[in-house]
Enzyme design. Structure first.
Site, PDB file in Angstrom:
ATOM      1  N   GLY A  69       0.719  -1.333   0.024  1.00  0.00           N
ATOM      2  CA  GLY A  69      -0.135   0.514   0.046  1.00  0.00           C
ATOM      3  C   GLY A  69       0.644   1.553  -0.022  1.00  0.00           C
ATOM      4  O   GLY A  69       1.153   2.208  -0.383  1.00  0.00           O
ATOM      5  N   ASN A 149      -8.505   3.983   8.503  1.00  0.00           N
ATOM      6  CA  ASN A 149      -7.747   2.977   9.542  1.00  0.00           C
ATOM      7  C   ASN A 149      -7.597   3.418  10.718  1.00  0.00           C
ATOM      8  O   ASN A 149      -7.894   1.828  11.614  1.00  0.00           O
ATOM      9  CB  ASN A 149      -6.274   2.513   8.371  1.00  0.00           C
ATOM     10  CG  ASN A 149      -5.828   3.566   8.935  1.00  0.00           C
ATOM     11  OD1 ASN A 149      -5.994   5.791   8.422  1.00  0.00           O
ATOM     12  ND2 ASN A 149      -4.587   4.173   9.784  1.00  0.00           N
ATOM     13  N   GLN A 178      -8.196  -0.870   3.620  1.00  0.00           N
ATOM     14  CA  GLN A 178      -8.546  -1.480   4.488  1.00  0.00           C
ATOM     15  C   GLN A 178     -10.639  -2.003   4.358  1.00  0.00           C
ATOM     16  O   GLN A 178     -10.383  -1.851   4.576  1.00  0.00           O
ATOM     17  CB  GLN A 178      -8.674  -0.374   5.770  1.00  0.00           C
ATOM     18  CG  GLN A 178      -7.413   0.201   6.966  1.00  0.00           C
ATOM     19  CD  GLN A 178      -7.609  -1.225   7.261  1.00  0.00           C
ATOM     20  OE1 GLN A 178      -7.671  -1.446   7.596  1.00  0.00           O
ATOM     21  NE2 GLN A 178      -5.733  -1.602   8.236  1.00  0.00           N
ATOM     22  N   THR A 237      12.280  -7.218 -11.050  1.00  0.00           N
ATOM     23  CA  THR A 237      11.906  -8.417 -10.803  1.00  0.00           C
ATOM     24  C   THR A 237      10.466  -9.005 -10.508  1.00  0.00           C
ATOM     25  O   THR A 237      10.340  -8.781  -9.256  1.00  0.00           O
ATOM     26  CB  THR A 237      12.596  -9.739 -10.648  1.00  0.00           C
ATOM     27  OG1 THR A 237      14.215  -9.450 -11.511  1.00  0.00           O
ATOM     28  CG2 THR A 237      12.293 -10.624 -10.976  1.00  0.00           C
ATOM     29  N   CYS A 325       1.776   2.419  12.439  1.00  0.00           N
ATOM     30  CA  CYS A 325       2.811   2.994  11.512  1.00  0.00           C
ATOM     31  C   CYS A 325       2.739   3.670  12.826  1.00  0.00           C
ATOM     32  O   CYS A 325       3.560   4.874  12.875  1.00  0.00           O
ATOM     33  CB  CYS A 325       1.683   3.853  10.197  1.00  0.00           C
ATOM     34  SG  CYS A 325       1.792   2.260   8.879  1.00  0.00           S
TER      35      CYS A 325
END
Length: 381
Positions: A69, A149, A178, A237, A325
């Site tokens: 995210g 959130n 969320q 990749t 966070c």
């Protein structure tokens, strides 16, 4: 253990983990390689993209894989700024966005962009009228989250979309991290939303994998330069085991979404109805459709949020302060601050976030422990 912190992260589903391990062991070629082993990987990459697109109701070439995210939010916001700066440097967002959006906006402000932060009401929701009033001729992007959130407010994306239909050149980005599996698909994927960000570890996929939906015809500049993967838009990749696992996780959660939403609503109501009986409890998440079914934010007046978290942890119940966070930074809940909640209350805020594996029995156990802890909290306060 009772795990009520699903908005921070979810446990990888066992079937998803099986897929991840099998791909890691058997299909580990580089999808860009020309030989047959590389072609097998490319085919699985394409199948995963096709499955995700079908589940979301979009085209496969509108799906781009990311690391999660945070990268997705950064890419859409900064990629729009880079792509459209010659048309304007004004961006509109809300005052309650996730740090990935908020700090991306701050970074653009340092580069000379002008950002308008819309206020929110007592439910944590922006006003479509405020948005329309903020639009200027040089506005290039609107970024509004689907579900907050911290306390679960569902933003009025339908009303915002109605406004933005009058301004078709403005990019509209939705952080839907969320919102997966929460019965909000039609709200998120309406015909005016241009970009949507997802993170796999919020719905039982591995960490470090996510995706962006980008509507055909809408352009953003790439942030990652390199070998030209993801049709030249996101080099690097591809993390094929995690991509295949995320496709499996999205299918699993989509298959029982209706039942999961109903279950989460019952569990949330069971806890809400119980804790609201106590006079020192303040709740910030309601039971209406203006709130997602899985998040319940509350505070016990006079008791710090981290104290509440650790008290429940001692009983084997895992909840969180309002945002994983920022939980270790001793910050007040930014959403509650924006709602005008007294800081002495917002510092006490904690978040219960449910998942499809939680049960009513766990809710009853939580309520029993709450009764016991509340007596101790009263002494602290």
């Amino acid at each position: 253990m009772i795990y009520f912190d699903n908005s921070a992260t979810t446990k990888v589903d066992s079937k998803v983990l099986d897929t991840y391990n099998q791909v890691s062991e058997k299909i580990w070629g580089n999808p860009s390689s020309l030989h047959n082993f590389g072609q097998q990987s490319f085919n699985l990459l394409s199948q995963s993209r096709d499955q995700i697109a079908k589940l979301l109701g979009v085209e496969p070439n509108e799906i781009y894989f990311t690391s999660g995210g945070t990268e997705g939010d950064n890419w859409v916001i900064k990629g729009t700024a880079k792509e459209k700066h010659q048309f304007g440097k004004h961006i509109i967002t809300s005052s309650v966005e996730h740090a990935a959006v908020k700090n991306s906006m701050h970074a653009l402000e340092d580069l000379g962009f002008d950002v308008t932060y819309l206020p929110v009401d007592k439910e944590g929701r922006v006003s479509a009228q405020d948005l329309e009033n903020a639009i200027r001729p040089d506005t290039i992007l609107v970024s509004i989250m689907a579900v907050n959130n911290e306390m679960g407010a569902v933003e009025p994306l339908d009303e915002i979309s109605d406004v933005l239909r009058k301004y078709p050149k403005i990019h509209f980005h939705v952080d839907a991290v969320q919102a997966v599996g929460k019965g909000l698909h039609d709200l998120v994927f309406n015909d005016r939303v241009d970009f949507v960000t997802f993170s796999g570890h919020k719905f039982h996929a591995p960490r470090g994998i996510g995706l962006i939906y980008g509507r055909n015809g809408r352009k953003i500049a790439p942030l990652m330069d390199g070998g030209g993967q993801e049709r030249g838009q996101r080099s690097g990749t591809e993390n094929l085991p995690a991509i295949a696992g995320m496709a499996k996780a999205l299918r699993i959660i989509s298959d029982h979404e209706t039942e999961s939403v109903a279950s989460e609503q019952k569990i949330r109501k069971q806890i809400y109805d119980h804790i609201t009986k106590f006079d020192k409890v303040h709740t910030f998440s309601g039971l209406s459709d203006h709130f997602a079914p899985h998040i319940l934010c509350f505070a016990v007046e006079g008791v710090k949020g981290e104290t509440i978290v650790h008290a429940f942890e001692e009983h084997g119940i895992y909840i969180s302060t309002t945002s994983a966070c920022s939980s270790k930074k001793e910050e007040t809940a930014s959403t509650l601050d924006a709602m005008g909640i007294d800081p002495s209350i917002s510092r006490s805020a904690v978040r219960i976030s449910l998942g499809d594996k939680n049960t009513l029995e766990e809710a009853n156990q939580f309520n029993q422990v709450f009764d016991q802890l509340y007596e101790e909290f009263k002494k602290l306060s």
